[in-house]
Design an enzyme around this catalytic site. Structure first.
Site, PDB file in Angstrom:
ATOM      1  N   CYS A 116       5.061  -9.668 -10.300  1.00  0.00           N
ATOM      2  CA  CYS A 116       5.862  -8.694 -11.079  1.00  0.00           C
ATOM      3  C   CYS A 116       7.196  -9.276 -11.549  1.00  0.00           C
ATOM      4  O   CYS A 116       7.810  -8.731 -12.461  1.00  0.00           O
ATOM      5  CB  CYS A 116       6.115  -7.439 -10.257  1.00  0.00           C
ATOM      6  SG  CYS A 116       4.605  -6.633  -9.741  1.00  0.00           S
ATOM      7  N   HIS A 256      12.277  -3.162 -12.935  1.00  0.00           N
ATOM      8  CA  HIS A 256      10.818  -3.171 -12.762  1.00  0.00           C
ATOM      9  C   HIS A 256      10.361  -1.742 -12.432  1.00  0.00           C
ATOM     10  O   HIS A 256      11.016  -1.039 -11.654  1.00  0.00           O
ATOM     11  CB  HIS A 256      10.468  -4.132 -11.625  1.00  0.00           C
ATOM     12  CG  HIS A 256       9.011  -4.170 -11.302  1.00  0.00           C
ATOM     13  ND1 HIS A 256       8.044  -4.226 -12.276  1.00  0.00           N
ATOM     14  CD2 HIS A 256       8.352  -4.165 -10.102  1.00  0.00           C
ATOM     15  CE1 HIS A 256       6.853  -4.248 -11.690  1.00  0.00           C
ATOM     16  NE2 HIS A 256       7.018  -4.202 -10.381  1.00  0.00           N
ATOM     17  N   ASN A 286       2.859   0.964 -12.943  1.00  0.00           N
ATOM     18  CA  ASN A 286       3.341  -0.397 -12.702  1.00  0.00           C
ATOM     19  C   ASN A 286       2.444  -1.381 -13.461  1.00  0.00           C
ATOM     20  O   ASN A 286       1.267  -1.524 -13.131  1.00  0.00           O
ATOM     21  CB  ASN A 286       3.294  -0.661 -11.189  1.00  0.00           C
ATOM     22  CG  ASN A 286       3.810  -2.034 -10.807  1.00  0.00           C
ATOM     23  OD1 ASN A 286       4.036  -2.883 -11.672  1.00  0.00           O
ATOM     24  ND2 ASN A 286       3.980  -2.262  -9.518  1.00  0.00           N
TER      25      ASN A 286
END
Ligand code: UT7
Length: 332
Positions: A116, A256, A286
Site C-alpha cells: 500500500c 491511504h 482500500n
C-alpha cells in the site's frame, strides 16, 4: 544531483472499474452487515474489475489519461515505474505490459513492490531519476486487482478491498505539484501479518497451497491497525519537521484509504481538521498502492490548488512499509 532541478507531478489520471460491490452484496456472501462495515471501516462500496480487466489494462487507461492531462505524448515518457501488489504475472513486469500499450513509447519499465505504500515509494524513485538529471518525463503508475487475491469466504478481509488504478506524469519542468520531500520507512516483519503466502519461491503454488487458501491475502487486522497509526504519524512528523512546517500549513491531507478509524485517529494525533482531509474510502474501499493517487486525482478534479498551497500524503502497508510526502503547487 542538480539541486535546482525539482521534480513535480504535472498530470494525473485514474481508472475505476464500472462494477460496484456494495455492503449489501457482501451481506449475501459472508456473515456481515452494512452497519458493521460502515462503523468499523467507513466503507460503503468498492469497485471490482471484470474477468478481462487486469492491473495492466487498468493501469494503461489511467496512464493515457495522465499523459493527456500532462499535455505530453506517450513518446515523451522516458521511464515507466509501476507500483502493484497484484501484478499480471510474477514476471514479466506489469510496467512492460503497460509500455506495450503506449503507442510510440519505448521507455525502460519496471515494477516495484511496497504494497500500500508503493505509490509513495515509487514517487521517491522517479523523483531521484528526475532530480539527478537523467530523465525529464517519467510515468508512475499504481494499479491493483485486489479482488484476484481476496478470499470472499473471509469476512475479516473481503469487505475491505477494491480494484482500481491511477497514474501520474512526474517531470523536470511545468506547472504542477512539486515534491518538497518524501520520507520512507519499513519495519520488516513476518509475512503472516499482512501478505499472500503462496505463489512465490518459498511456497510455490501447488494443490496443497490452494487447498489451504494460501494464495489469498491474510491479515492480522488489529496488529496492522495499531502499527498503521503509529508509523504514519511518526513518518509524517519526520517529514514536516525536515521541512520546518506544521500541520496548519497543509491545505489538503491525502492519506491511504484503509480504514476511516485509522484516518480519524491519525488526523487527530496530527491535528489536521476533517475539512482538510480528502477521502474516497466510502466509495472505493482500500485499493492498496492506488489509494493515494486515486484520491489525489479526484482532489485535483474537484478543487483548485493555488500556487504555494501544500498537500500531505501518507501511506502504510504490508512489509511493514510506510511513507509520507509534502508537495507544493507551483506555477512554472
Ligand atoms: O492497507 C493496508 C493496511 N490495512 C489496514 O490498515 C487494515 C487495518 N485493520 C483494520 O482496519 C481493522 O482491524 C479491521 C477493519 C480489519 C477489523 O476491525 P476491528 O475493529 O479490528 O475488528 P476485530 O478484528 O477486532 O474484530 C471484532 C469482531 C470480531 O468478532 P468477535 O470475536 O468480537 O465476536 C470479528 O470476528 O468483529 C468480527 N468481524 C466482523 N463482523 C462482521 C470481523 N470482520 C467482520 C465483518 N462483519 N466483516
Amino acid at each position: 544531483m542538480d539541486s535546482k532541478r525539482k521534480a513535480r507531478i504535472i498530470g494525473t489520471g485514474t481508472y475505476l472499474p464500472s462494477k460496484i460491490l456494495k455492503n449489501s452484496d457482501l451481506e449475501k456472501v459472508v456473515e456481515t452487515s452494512d452497519e458493521w462495515i460502515v462503523t468499523r471501516t467507513g466503507m460503503r462500496e468498492r469497485r471490482i474489475a471484470s474477468e478481462t480487466e487486469y492491473s495492466s489494462t487498468m493501469g494503461l487507461i489511467a496512464s493515457k489519461d495522465a499523459i493527456k492531462n500532462a499535455g505530453i505524448k506517450a513518446e515523451d515518457i522516458e521511464l515507466i515505474v509501476v507500483a502493484t501488489a497484484t501484478p499480471d504475472y510474477i514476471f514479466p513486469s506489469t510496467a512492460t505490459v503497460i509500455q506495450s500499450g503506449l503507442e510510440g513509447c519505448k521507455a525502460p519499465a519496471f515494477d516495484i513492490q511496497a504494497a500500500c505504500a508503493g505509490f509513495l515509494y515509487g514517487l521517491s524513485i522517479v523523483r531521484s531519476y528526475i532530480e539527478s538529471g537523467m530523465y525529464k518525463h517519467v510515468l508512475l503508475v499504481a494499479s491493483e486487482k485486489l479482488s484476484s487475491i481476496v478470499n470472499y469466504k473471509d469476512r475479516a478481509t473481503c469487505v475491505l478491498f477494491g480494484d482500481g488504478a491511477a497514474a501520474c506524469v512526474v517531470s523536470a519542468e511545468g506547472k504542477g505539484l512539486q515534491i518538497n520531500d518524501i520520507c520512507l520507512g519499513a519495519d520488516g516483519g513476518p509475512a503472516e501479518t499482512l501478505g499472500v503466502i503462496a505463489g512465490g519461491c518459498r511456497h510455490p503454488s501447488s494443490e496443497e497451497t490452494v487447498k489451504n487458501d494460501m494464495h489469498y491475502l491474510t491479515m492480522n487486522g488489529q496488529e496492522v491497525f495499531k502499527n498503521a497509526v503509529r508509523c504514519m504519524e511518526s513518518m509524517t512528523n519526520n517529514c514536516l519537521d525536515k521541512l520546518a512546517i506544521k500541520p496548519d500549513d497543509i491545505s489538503w491531507f491525502v492519506p491511504h484509504q484503509a480504514n476511516i478509524r485509522i484516518i480519524e485517529a491519525l488526523s487527530k494525533r496530527l491535528g489536521i481538521p476533517d475539512e482538510r482531509i480528502f477521502k474516497t474510502i466510502h466509495k472505493y474501499g482500500n485499493t492498496s498502492a492506488s489509494s493515494v493517487p486515486i484520491a489525489l486525482h479526484e482532489l485535483l478534479q474537484k478543487h483548485t490548488i493555488d500556487t504555494g498551497e501544500l498537500l500531505l500524503f501518507t501511506a502504510f502497508g504490508a512489509g511493514l512499509t510506510y511513507a509520507s510526502s509534502v508537495l507544493e503547487q507551483i506555477n512554472h
